[in-house]
Each structure stands twice: as C-alpha cells, then as structure tokens.
Design a protein around this motif. Structure first.
Motif, mmCIF file in Angstrom:
data_model
loop_
_atom_site.group_PDB
_atom_site.id
_atom_site.type_symbol
_atom_site.label_atom_id
_atom_site.label_comp_id
_atom_site.label_asym_id
_atom_site.label_seq_id
_atom_site.Cartn_x
_atom_site.Cartn_y
_atom_site.Cartn_z
ATOM 1 N N GLY A 54 2.328 56.061 109.814
ATOM 2 C CA GLY A 54 2.682 54.665 109.978
ATOM 3 C C GLY A 54 3.732 54.500 111.037
ATOM 4 O O GLY A 54 4.054 55.434 111.774
ATOM 5 N N TYR A 55 4.274 53.307 111.094
ATOM 6 C CA TYR A 55 5.271 52.977 112.094
ATOM 7 C C TYR A 55 6.665 53.291 111.558
ATOM 8 O O TYR A 55 7.012 52.917 110.450
ATOM 9 N N CYS A 59 12.456 53.238 114.832
ATOM 10 C CA CYS A 59 12.125 53.048 116.247
ATOM 11 C C CYS A 59 10.806 52.322 116.483
ATOM 12 O O CYS A 59 10.536 51.870 117.592
ATOM 13 N N GLY A 60 9.959 52.240 115.451
ATOM 14 C CA GLY A 60 8.685 51.542 115.584
ATOM 15 C C GLY A 60 7.540 52.383 116.110
ATOM 16 O O GLY A 60 6.407 51.909 116.174
ATOM 17 N N ASP A 61 7.798 53.635 116.472
ATOM 18 C CA ASP A 61 6.725 54.515 116.960
ATOM 19 C C ASP A 61 5.796 54.896 115.816
ATOM 20 O O ASP A 61 6.243 55.076 114.680
ATOM 21 N N PHE A 68 5.671 62.001 109.728
ATOM 22 C CA PHE A 68 5.968 60.724 109.072
ATOM 23 C C PHE A 68 6.704 61.058 107.784
ATOM 24 O O PHE A 68 6.119 61.490 106.804
ATOM 25 N N GLN A 69 8.011 60.895 107.808
ATOM 26 C CA GLN A 69 8.867 61.374 106.734
ATOM 27 C C GLN A 69 9.512 60.223 105.970
ATOM 28 O O GLN A 69 9.484 59.081 106.405
ATOM 29 N N ALA A 70 10.102 60.564 104.829
ATOM 30 C CA ALA A 70 10.861 59.584 104.040
ATOM 31 C C ALA A 70 12.323 59.689 104.471
ATOM 32 O O ALA A 70 13.033 60.590 104.051
ATOM 33 N N GLN A 92 9.701 57.170 108.291
ATOM 34 C CA GLN A 92 10.477 57.357 109.504
ATOM 35 C C GLN A 92 9.898 58.519 110.303
ATOM 36 O O GLN A 92 9.485 59.530 109.730
ATOM 37 N N ALA A 93 9.879 58.374 111.608
ATOM 38 C CA ALA A 93 9.421 59.454 112.483
ATOM 39 C C ALA A 93 10.367 60.640 112.348
ATOM 40 O O ALA A 93 11.577 60.466 112.215
ATOM 41 N N GLY A 94 9.809 61.841 112.382
ATOM 42 C CA GLY A 94 10.621 63.048 112.269
ATOM 43 C C GLY A 94 11.728 63.102 113.305
ATOM 44 O O GLY A 94 12.830 63.548 113.023
ATOM 45 N N LYS A 95 11.437 62.632 114.530
ATOM 46 C CA LYS A 95 12.456 62.665 115.585
ATOM 47 C C LYS A 95 13.650 61.787 115.229
ATOM 48 O O LYS A 95 14.783 62.101 115.574
ATOM 49 N N CYS A 96 13.416 60.681 114.549
ATOM 50 C CA CYS A 96 14.518 59.791 114.150
ATOM 51 C C CYS A 96 15.222 60.320 112.907
ATOM 52 O O CYS A 96 16.439 60.194 112.772
ATOM 53 N N ASN A 97 14.459 60.903 111.996
ATOM 54 C CA ASN A 97 15.018 61.377 110.740
ATOM 55 C C ASN A 97 15.873 62.623 110.913
ATOM 56 O O ASN A 97 16.881 62.774 110.234
ATOM 57 N N CYS A 98 15.493 63.501 111.823
ATOM 58 C CA CYS A 98 16.160 64.801 111.883
ATOM 59 C C CYS A 98 16.737 65.173 113.244
ATOM 60 O O CYS A 98 17.696 65.926 113.304
#
Length: 165
Positions: A54-55, A59-61, A68-70, A92-98
């Motif tokens: 999902g989005y 960041c909306g990606d 696609f993580q929590a 949340q995208a992995g890049k944003c989460n971690c």
C-alpha cells in the motif's frame, strides 16, 4: 572404594528442572502479539485485499511485501499501551520506517497523524505513552484475542480503558 567427604559448609545439590516463569511466558506472548498486530496493520492498510502492499503513511510511496511495514508514530520504547495501539501504527515503507532521514519522517508522520485523527486524539496518544503499565499475561492474551477478531474499535476501547485507570 572410599568416598571422599565434602568440604565443610558445602552441600551437593540436585538440579531441579528449569521452570517456565511468568516473565518467559510474557516474552513469548509479546512476540506473538507483535506479529499479530503488525500483520493486522499491514493488512488493514494494504491497497488490495489479500496482497500486502500500500501507500506509505509517511511519504505516500507505494511499497509491497516485506517493505510494507507497520511503522509506529510513538516509539515502542514508550510503553505497551501505544506500542500495540492500532492508531499509533500505520503501513509504512521500509525506507521511512528504518533507514531514511528519521527527523523528516517523524515530522511527516506527525502531520499525517493530525490529518487523520486530529490534534486532540494525537495529544491523547501522547498522554497515553506517558502512562506506565506492567504488561501482564492477561494484557497480552486479551490483546491477542482482540487482534485475532480484527475488531479495531474493541482494541482501542480496551487500551483506552487501561489508560484511564
């Protein structure tokens, strides 16, 4: 064959089998709850039923699968009440989460939280994170049951009731 006596003050102890403690059980239940709650969030926020993806809330990606993580708005270290709160977790995208610039991510996540829930609810979650509870076996078991039922309103009500004691 002569037996040698033990030194004075020492005794030979028989080892008893290791018993599982409540602490061990709670660690196991916490891992189960983490998996169930994260899977629930990833499914809830997925664009298509049955496909994890999902989005990103931040960041909306669009991301899929393990990327696609929590992600949590309030960090896990702040306590059990917000750690497992479904309004504190979003796809949340992995890049944003971690990996990504975490300061920018926190700002964007905060704006997204305010847009989705409003300032008042965000303040309530922050206050909830300041309430320290001792997560009991019952706490974990109750939340596991609620997450398995996929009843988000009941999960939120359960956590809010604990926070207001």
């Amino acid at each position: 064959m002569k037996k040698t006596p033990l030194k004075r003050g020492t005794t030979k102890l028989k080892r008893s089998p290791i018993k599982k403690t409540t602490k061990d059980l709670n660690k196991k239940l916490a891992k189960i709850l983490e998996k169930i709650s994260h899977d629930y969030i990833r499914n809830r926020d997925s664009k298509t039923k049955g496909i994890i993806g999902g989005y990103c809330f931040d960041c909306g990606d669009y991301t899929e699968g393990q990327q696609f993580q929590a992600g949590h708005w309030i960090p896990n270290s702040k306590g059990a009440l917000t750690r497992y709160h479904p309004h504190n977790m979003h796809g949340q995208a992995g890049k944003c989460n971690c990996q990504y610039n975490q300061e920018k991510v926190k700002i964007n996540y905060t704006f997204a939280m305010q847009d989705k829930y409003g300032d008042s609810h965000c303040r309530d979650l922050k206050r909830m994170s300041e309430k320290i509870i001792k997560a009991s076996t019952k706490f974990y078991e109750d939340l596991i049951d609620l997450y398995r039922q996929e009843d988000e309103d009941s999960i939120v009500e359960y956590l809010n009731n604990i926070a207001h004691y």
